[in-house]
Design an enzyme around this catalytic site. Structure first.
Site, short mmCIF file in Angstrom:
data_model
loop_
_atom_site.label_atom_id
_atom_site.label_comp_id
_atom_site.label_asym_id
_atom_site.label_seq_id
_atom_site.Cartn_x
_atom_site.Cartn_y
_atom_site.Cartn_z
N SER A 75 0.78 -1.24 0.00
CA SER A 75 0.00 0.00 0.00
C SER A 75 0.81 1.27 0.00
O SER A 75 0.27 2.33 -0.27
CB SER A 75 -0.92 0.01 1.21
N HIS A 110 -5.58 -4.15 0.09
CA HIS A 110 -5.61 -2.98 -0.80
C HIS A 110 -6.08 -3.33 -2.20
O HIS A 110 -5.90 -2.52 -3.13
CB HIS A 110 -4.25 -2.30 -0.82
N LYS A 117 -11.84 -0.64 3.05
CA LYS A 117 -11.18 0.20 2.04
C LYS A 117 -12.00 0.16 0.75
O LYS A 117 -12.93 0.95 0.59
CB LYS A 117 -9.73 -0.22 1.89
N1 PLP Z 1 -3.27 -5.27 5.86
C1 PLP Z 1 -2.72 -4.23 5.22
C2 PLP Z 1 -1.72 -4.51 4.15
C3 PLP Z 1 -3.07 -2.92 5.53
O1 PLP Z 1 -2.49 -1.89 4.91
C4 PLP Z 1 -4.05 -2.69 6.54
C5 PLP Z 1 -4.49 -1.33 6.91
O2 PLP Z 1 -4.17 -0.33 6.39
C6 PLP Z 1 -4.59 -3.81 7.18
C7 PLP Z 1 -4.19 -5.07 6.83
C8 PLP Z 1 -5.62 -3.64 8.24
O3 PLP Z 1 -6.89 -3.34 7.66
P1 PLP Z 1 -8.06 -2.82 8.55
O4 PLP Z 1 -8.09 -1.33 8.37
O5 PLP Z 1 -9.31 -3.48 8.06
O6 PLP Z 1 -7.74 -3.20 9.96
#
Ligand code: PLP
Length: 399
Positions: A188, A216, A247
């Site tokens: 990301s 993402h 997201k």
């Molecule tokens: N995995 C990745 C690669 C992320 O960038 C994020 C959050 O930005 C998450 C997991 C966690 O997602 P959540 O916002 O649903 O906790």
């Protein structure tokens, strides 16, 4: 110990380095994404958001909002308990079916967030598989790192997206050692994408499980929004897919999709799944509406791609240092935490444009950046305003 001064000293260090986190208080305007109202020390101002992870603006979609209204009128606000103790509603069951179908897996399991899903799934699998070694991409998200650490098993870090390094590390392990390869599809912060098929080939060759974070990518890629694995036709080759409802789908919550046995094991042993109140059915209803819509509608994905292309082209033409990449994320490299924050402040104050600075530890020191996320709803006029404002701020804020 003087607890307060010890903590204050550490906070002061963050401030000195320019990486103390200031939150911008803002209220998104329902149905008018990416417009929002910011509340600052000098009063309220209308802003255009350019850094939201509601990548497709689904958090404002009429179908999603209507589903949430309907759910709250039917069943009330909260779920009322953990999944085991009265908190499994029809909505939760339907959502898990919908997610299993999205990823072509036997079943799925919903968590309060994708962070919790990663932590719970990886730590539990590491504990349940005796002698398991987790091979983890060096750029994996903090939630996967937390899961691997809490699993207290062996961990080997391979170089980012480096198949040769991964193979070397797999080959060095005894064939009978249980192994999990943990990686992401879209990373990301840089916006680069893993070669899922090639990693799956290695997993087959060395008899490893694959754990893929598609946080993402879900909603955004693939003909039904199933992510990069769907786009690349390799969904069946991945054992465990992790995703978020927050997201691309614009609401909140996270999940894994996998075989019945893997999900049952996590469901039965993971404290992060068991000992917490299940998501509100209102949230679940919104996520369901969003997933169902994006399974059949290409419009958001097509327009999104078009907007991303336009922003990348326009920023590159303006000679701004965009980090090139194949995804929807548009990072502009600043390489200095103090300047990064000053640029973000100037964009907001002088141009009503909101791009949050991204500093260490989210990215390495020296790789500080403005991370721009175009949405389908950003108009040509908004893109013009962004490019003009960024060009002017780049000149006015000293480097
Ligand atoms: N995995 C990745 C690669 C992320 O960038 C994020 C959050 O930005 C998450 C997991 C966690 O997602 P959540 O916002 O649903 O906790």
């Amino acid at each position: 110990m003087d607890y307060t001064s010890v903590l204050e000293f550490q906070l002061e260090e963050l401030k000195q380095e320019g990486r103390y986190r200031y939150f911008l208080e803002n209220a998104r305007c329902a149905g008018a994404f990416p417009q929002s109202m910011a509340r600052t020390a000098t009063g309220e101002m209308a802003i255009t958001v350019w850094c939201s992870n509601d990548y497709l603006g689904m958090g404002q979609h009429p179908k999603v909002r209507a589903a949430m209204h309907e759910a709250i009128e039917r069943v009330g606000a909260g779920s009322g308990g953990t999944r085991n103790i009265s908190g499994t509603t029809h909505y939760h069951v339907e959502l898990e079916r919908e997610l299993a179908d999205l990823h072509g897996k036997e079943t799925a399991l919903v968590f309060s967030s994708a962070f919790v899903a990663n932590e719970a799934a990886l730590s539990t699998l590491a504990q349940l598989l005796p002698g398991c070694v987790i091979l983890s991409d060096e750029k994996n998200h903090a939630s996967m790192i937390a899961g691997i650490r809490n699993g207290r098993g062996a961990k080997i870090i391979f170089r980012h997206n480096d198949l040769e390094d991964l193979e070397e590390k797999l080959a060095a392990l005894p064939p009978k050692t249980p192994k999990i390869i943990a990686f992401e599809s879209v990373y990301s912060m840089d916006g680069n994408i893993a070669t899922i098929g090639a990693i799956s080939d290695l997993a087959d060759r060395y008899n490893a499980l694959t754990y893929l974070d598609e946080v993402h990518a879900v909603g955004l890629y693939g003909p039904r929004g199933g992510g990069i694995a769907e786009r690349d036709g390799v969904m069946q080759r991945v054992d465990i897919i992790n995703g978020t409802l927050a997201k691309g789908f614009g609401v909140m919550g996270g999940y894994i999709a996998a075989s019945r046995t893997i999900c049952d094991a996590v469901r039965s042993f993971a404290p992060g799944f068991i000992f917490t109140t299940s998501l509100s059915p209102v949230i679940v209803a919104g996520a369901l509406a969003s997933i169902r819509h994006l399974k059949v509608s290409q419009n958001e994905r097509d327009t999104h791609r078009d907007r991303v292309r336009a922003v990348k082209q326009r920023l590159a033409r303006a000679k701004l240092p965009v980090i090139a990449g194949p995804s929807h994320i548009v990072p502009v490299l600043v390489s200095d935490p103090v300047r990064c924050k000053a640029l973000s402040d100037t964009l907001l104050r002088e141009h009503g444009i909101y791009v949050q600075p991204i500093n260490y530890p989210t990215v390495p020191r020296g790789a500080e950046r403005l991370r721009i996320t175009p949405a389908p709803q950003h108009t040509d006029a908004m893109i013009d305003a962004l490019v003009l404002a960024l060009t002017a701020s780049w000149q006015s804020v000293p480097g």
